[in-house]
Design a protein around this motif. Sequence first.
Motif, mmCIF file in Angstrom:
data_model
loop_
_atom_site.group_PDB
_atom_site.id
_atom_site.type_symbol
_atom_site.label_atom_id
_atom_site.label_comp_id
_atom_site.label_asym_id
_atom_site.label_seq_id
_atom_site.Cartn_x
_atom_site.Cartn_y
_atom_site.Cartn_z
ATOM 1 N N THR A 215 0.847 -1.193 0.000
ATOM 2 C CA THR A 215 0.000 0.000 0.000
ATOM 3 C C THR A 215 0.885 1.247 0.000
ATOM 4 N N TYR A 216 0.287 2.420 0.239
ATOM 5 C CA TYR A 216 1.018 3.680 0.297
ATOM 6 C C TYR A 216 0.574 4.445 1.537
ATOM 7 N N LEU A 217 1.448 5.299 2.039
ATOM 8 C CA LEU A 217 1.134 6.100 3.214
ATOM 9 C C LEU A 217 1.194 7.577 2.866
ATOM 10 N N ALA A 218 0.189 8.325 3.335
ATOM 11 C CA ALA A 218 0.154 9.779 3.144
ATOM 12 C C ALA A 218 0.525 10.457 4.457
ATOM 13 N N HIS A 219 1.404 11.452 4.373
ATOM 14 C CA HIS A 219 1.805 12.249 5.525
ATOM 15 C C HIS A 219 1.267 13.676 5.338
ATOM 16 N N PHE A 220 1.006 14.350 6.460
ATOM 17 C CA PHE A 220 0.295 15.625 6.398
ATOM 18 C C PHE A 220 1.014 16.728 7.148
ATOM 19 N N ALA A 221 0.777 17.954 6.693
ATOM 20 C CA ALA A 221 1.293 19.121 7.399
ATOM 21 C C ALA A 221 0.545 19.282 8.722
ATOM 22 N N ASP A 222 1.268 19.695 9.753
ATOM 23 C CA ASP A 222 0.671 20.006 11.061
ATOM 24 C C ASP A 222 -0.014 18.807 11.714
ATOM 25 N N SER A 223 0.419 17.592 11.379
ATOM 26 C CA SER A 223 -0.181 16.401 11.990
ATOM 27 C C SER A 223 0.781 15.230 11.900
ATOM 28 N N ASP A 224 0.838 14.441 12.958
ATOM 29 C CA ASP A 224 1.653 13.228 12.948
ATOM 30 C C ASP A 224 0.871 12.027 12.429
ATOM 31 N N LYS A 225 -0.409 12.211 12.204
ATOM 32 C CA LYS A 225 -1.263 11.126 11.748
ATOM 33 C C LYS A 225 -0.940 10.770 10.295
ATOM 34 N N ILE A 226 -1.013 9.472 9.970
ATOM 35 C CA ILE A 226 -0.835 9.029 8.586
ATOM 36 C C ILE A 226 -2.105 8.337 8.113
ATOM 37 N N ALA A 227 -2.275 8.264 6.797
ATOM 38 C CA ALA A 227 -3.438 7.590 6.210
ATOM 39 C C ALA A 227 -2.966 6.666 5.101
ATOM 40 N N HIS A 228 -3.684 5.578 4.903
ATOM 41 C CA HIS A 228 -3.357 4.634 3.848
ATOM 42 C C HIS A 228 -3.978 5.059 2.519
ATOM 43 N N ILE A 229 -3.263 4.779 1.458
ATOM 44 C CA ILE A 229 -3.771 4.958 0.099
ATOM 45 C C ILE A 229 -3.696 3.605 -0.587
ATOM 46 N N SER A 230 -4.808 3.104 -1.098
ATOM 47 C CA SER A 230 -4.808 1.790 -1.729
ATOM 48 C C SER A 230 -4.134 1.844 -3.095
ATOM 49 N N LYS A 231 -3.700 0.690 -3.565
ATOM 50 C CA LYS A 231 -3.077 0.616 -4.891
ATOM 51 C C LYS A 231 -4.038 1.048 -5.985
ATOM 52 N N LEU A 232 -5.340 0.804 -5.786
ATOM 53 C CA LEU A 232 -6.329 1.199 -6.787
ATOM 54 C C LEU A 232 -6.474 2.707 -6.889
ATOM 55 N N GLN A 233 -6.105 3.434 -5.828
ATOM 56 C CA GLN A 233 -6.324 4.874 -5.794
ATOM 57 C C GLN A 233 -5.068 5.705 -6.032
ATOM 58 N N ILE A 234 -3.896 5.099 -5.993
ATOM 59 C CA ILE A 234 -2.671 5.891 -6.009
ATOM 60 C C ILE A 234 -2.515 6.712 -7.289
ATOM 61 N N GLN A 235 -2.900 6.172 -8.432
ATOM 62 C CA GLN A 235 -2.776 6.935 -9.672
ATOM 63 C C GLN A 235 -3.698 8.141 -9.669
ATOM 64 N N THR A 236 -4.924 7.940 -9.187
ATOM 65 C CA THR A 236 -5.866 9.058 -9.125
ATOM 66 C C THR A 236 -5.359 10.126 -8.163
ATOM 67 N N ILE A 237 -4.856 9.726 -7.006
ATOM 68 C CA ILE A 237 -4.333 10.691 -6.032
ATOM 69 C C ILE A 237 -3.157 11.474 -6.630
ATOM 70 N N SER A 238 -2.268 10.773 -7.301
ATOM 71 C CA SER A 238 -1.116 11.447 -7.927
ATOM 72 C C SER A 238 -1.578 12.474 -8.951
ATOM 73 N N ARG A 239 -2.621 12.127 -9.705
ATOM 74 C CA ARG A 239 -3.137 13.073 -10.710
ATOM 75 C C ARG A 239 -3.776 14.285 -10.032
ATOM 76 N N LEU A 240 -4.542 14.050 -8.983
ATOM 77 C CA LEU A 240 -5.197 15.146 -8.269
ATOM 78 C C LEU A 240 -4.177 16.050 -7.569
ATOM 79 N N MET A 241 -3.072 15.470 -7.167
ATOM 80 C CA MET A 241 -2.025 16.252 -6.505
ATOM 81 C C MET A 241 -1.141 16.996 -7.488
ATOM 82 N N GLY A 242 -1.382 16.760 -8.787
ATOM 83 C CA GLY A 242 -0.675 17.520 -9.810
ATOM 84 C C GLY A 242 0.610 16.918 -10.285
#
Length: 243
Positions: A215-242
Amino acid sequence: MKNLKVIIVDDDLSSKTLLGHYIQLFPGYVLAGEASSGEELIELVNKKQPDIVLVDINMPGINGIEAAQLCKEMVPALQVIFTTGYDEFAVEAFSLSAVDYIVKPIEKVRLLISLEKAKIGLQLHKRLEAKQGAAAINKLAIRSNHAFLYLDMEDIVIVEKEGRKSIIHLEAEQVESSDSLQDIAKRLPKYFYRTHRSYVVNLRKIVKIEAFGETYLAHFADSDKIAHISKLQIQTISRLMGK
């Protein structure tokens, strides 16, 4: 309205061929793809972003109902029409807010009636989105401990599913809600995205994405919390993130 994109999923070639033939005869609809399993359907919906899916229920692996539920989480406006040789799944299918449930063999007129229902469903969804957008304020109302809380959208980093509850992670604290993750996701603006069946994230706050096993992990500004990104979604997330 533009031609509506339709995807067919059925592990029976003859059924899939017949449905594809019918769709090509109907004005206002275009066949956007075909799949033979629930897994293929999920990948195709993620890639094609269709308006309507015709889903056979009895398939190996992920069955049609489970696959359709995951697809609607990715595309909330998606209109689902179930096709099956049996009628014992009708109650479960309609609990997913399916447009229709057609028992095989499927006649051309019966299919067209279902597609027209789906078209109306899409129109209603767009009107509701427009109405909500016009009236929206930048607050998320949630139920928490028998009270309503009103959270600033910009302060929300992640919404996480935990059992039957949802945990809203803010920059400085977290809030527990009895609202479902799916319900909360519908009320968040477009810069929030469901990256995994258990996470909805604020894309504006992502600062790093890294591979982590399968899987993939997302890290965030101003937070130590992480979130999972599934393999099915990683391409879409990369596109949305520019990327």
